[in-house]
Design an enzyme around this catalytic site. Structure first.
Site, PDB file in Angstrom:
ATOM      1  N   LYS A  52       0.843  -1.209   0.000  1.00 41.79           N
ATOM      2  CA  LYS A  52       0.000   0.000   0.000  1.00 41.79           C
ATOM      3  C   LYS A  52       0.874   1.253   0.000  1.00 41.79           C
ATOM      4  CE  LYS A  52      -3.805  -2.408   2.297  1.00 41.79           C
ATOM      5  NZ  LYS A  52      -4.586  -2.649   3.517  1.00 41.79           N
ATOM      6  N   GLN A  96      -4.118  -1.481   9.850  1.00 39.43           N
ATOM      7  CA  GLN A  96      -4.168  -2.813   9.236  1.00 39.43           C
ATOM      8  C   GLN A  96      -4.739  -3.826  10.225  1.00 39.43           C
ATOM      9  OE1 GLN A  96      -3.541  -3.355   6.023  1.00 39.43           O
ATOM     10  NE2 GLN A  96      -3.837  -5.556   6.080  1.00 39.43           N
ATOM     11  N   ASP A 119     -10.573   3.258   4.728  1.00 41.84           N
ATOM     12  CA  ASP A 119     -10.955   1.847   4.635  1.00 41.84           C
ATOM     13  C   ASP A 119     -12.481   1.690   4.674  1.00 41.84           C
ATOM     14  OD1 ASP A 119      -9.067  -0.186   4.272  1.00 41.84           O
ATOM     15  OD2 ASP A 119      -8.317  -0.013   6.332  1.00 41.84           O
TER      16      ASP A 119
HETATM   17  N1  GUN Z   1      -6.833  -6.701   6.526  1.00 37.29           N
HETATM   18  C1  GUN Z   1      -7.231  -7.396   5.439  1.00 37.29           C
HETATM   19  N2  GUN Z   1      -7.760  -6.562   4.515  1.00 37.29           N
HETATM   20  C2  GUN Z   1      -7.690  -5.324   5.031  1.00 37.29           C
HETATM   21  C3  GUN Z   1      -8.069  -4.039   4.542  1.00 37.29           C
HETATM   22  O1  GUN Z   1      -8.610  -3.873   3.434  1.00 37.29           O
HETATM   23  N3  GUN Z   1      -7.816  -2.995   5.374  1.00 37.29           N
HETATM   24  C4  GUN Z   1      -7.251  -3.149   6.603  1.00 37.29           C
HETATM   25  N4  GUN Z   1      -7.059  -2.064   7.349  1.00 37.29           N
HETATM   26  N5  GUN Z   1      -6.895  -4.334   7.081  1.00 37.29           N
HETATM   27  C5  GUN Z   1      -7.114  -5.405   6.301  1.00 37.29           C
END
Ligand code: GUN
Length: 295
Positions: A52, A96, A119
């Protein structure tokens, strides 16, 4: 069978975003700034967060990676979130998931400023999504909608079966696909660990979204001819023939399902890159909203 090429489509989306960044720079505006918080050192989470941050750099966004130790307390993480909420230089941020056991995930998500919640996990934003109001859509379901739309996969009136009811994928996916919207208007069934006669349900599906977290769960005998298959799973399966000791497997047995499918996403190179592209799109939106709030 045609591959739903997430890598290709995500590159198109990233080019579109880059063009916006160029315009922002020409207008002498500050470019979007995404922060990502990673607690602990789970291998898969580290890979995702690094991807990311790297994607931000590549398209010209600013990014900040905040790495906290596994033993971080809930209070310490809440303090960090408060800092990010009040830091005017940050347009959006993510925490995350999953988080270590000592931290209450819901408490953390609720502490995020809804305008910086790229998110789309804050209950206010989930509520807005469910009510068809404009908001940040969770990146993975958003990416799947975009993939279906750009490949012009017909969804209106189709039977969609979503495998899994997670807050990150299954639940929002089921909401979006039932909505009156592009890649929506579908008849949605959500299947989970307590569902009965699973095969009978998946066999009736025109589209299957597999987000159950069990590698190679969906097999060829569970789907009908010409099914459209979206594979959200990505599990590290031990494989001694690989240099790093594992291979990446989806929730779909690609070998048998692809023989019947009209469209299918590969793993890797399907949903994963789309998730990153849509996070960037949400961050761009957060920046635009941030600017207009100040005017
Ligand atoms: N863990 C798995 N997918 C995601 C996501 O799209 N965002 C976040 N913050 N954690 C995750």
């Amino acid at each position: 069978m045609e591959l739903l090429d997430g890598k290709k489509i995500s590159n198109q989306i990233k080019e579109e975003i880059t063009a916006e960044v160029v315009k922002m720079k020409e207008r002498k505006e500050k470019v979007p700034h995404l922060a990502a918080v990673l607690v602990g050192s789970d291998g898969a989470s580290m890979t995702y967060v690094n991807a990311k941050v790297k994607a931000c750099e590549k398209i010209g966004f600013n990014s900040t990676l905040i790495e906290l130790p596994e033993y971080t307390s809930e209070e310490e993480l809440l303090e960090k979130i408060n800092e990010l909420n009040t830091n005017d230089d940050i347009d959006g941020f993510i925490v995350q998931l999953p988080l270590p056991d000592q931290i209450d995930e819901q408490k953390i998500l609720m502490a995020i400023d809804t305008d910086k919640d790229v998110d789309g996990f804050h209950p206010t934003n989930v509520g807005k999504m469910a009510l068809d109001l404009p908001t940040f859509l969770p990146a993975t379901p958003y990416g799947i909608m975009e993939l279906l739309e750009r490949y012009q996969v017909e969804t209106s009136g189709k039977n969609v079966v979503v495998l899994g009811r997670s807050h990150i994928v299954g639940r929002p996916m089921s909401i979006l696909m039932s909505q009156k919207r592009k890649a929506g208007d579908a008849t949605v069934t959500v299947v989970h660990s307590r569902s009965k006669d699973l095969k009978e349900i998946t066999k009736r599906a025109d589209i299957v979204v597999a987000a159950i977290g069990i590698s190679e769960f969906l097999t060829g005998d569970m789907v009908k001819e010409d099914v459209v298959v979206i594979d959200v799973g990505i599990t590290r399966v031990p494989d001694q023939t690989k240099k790093n000791g594992y291979r990446l497997a989806g929730d779909v047995d690609f070998e048998s399902v692809s023989k019947k499918a009209s469209f299918i996403t590969p793993v890797p190179g399907g949903v994963g890159p789309m998730t990153i592209a849509m996070l960037l799109k949400n961050t761009l939106l957060a920046r635009e909203r941030h600017i207009s709030k100040k005017k």
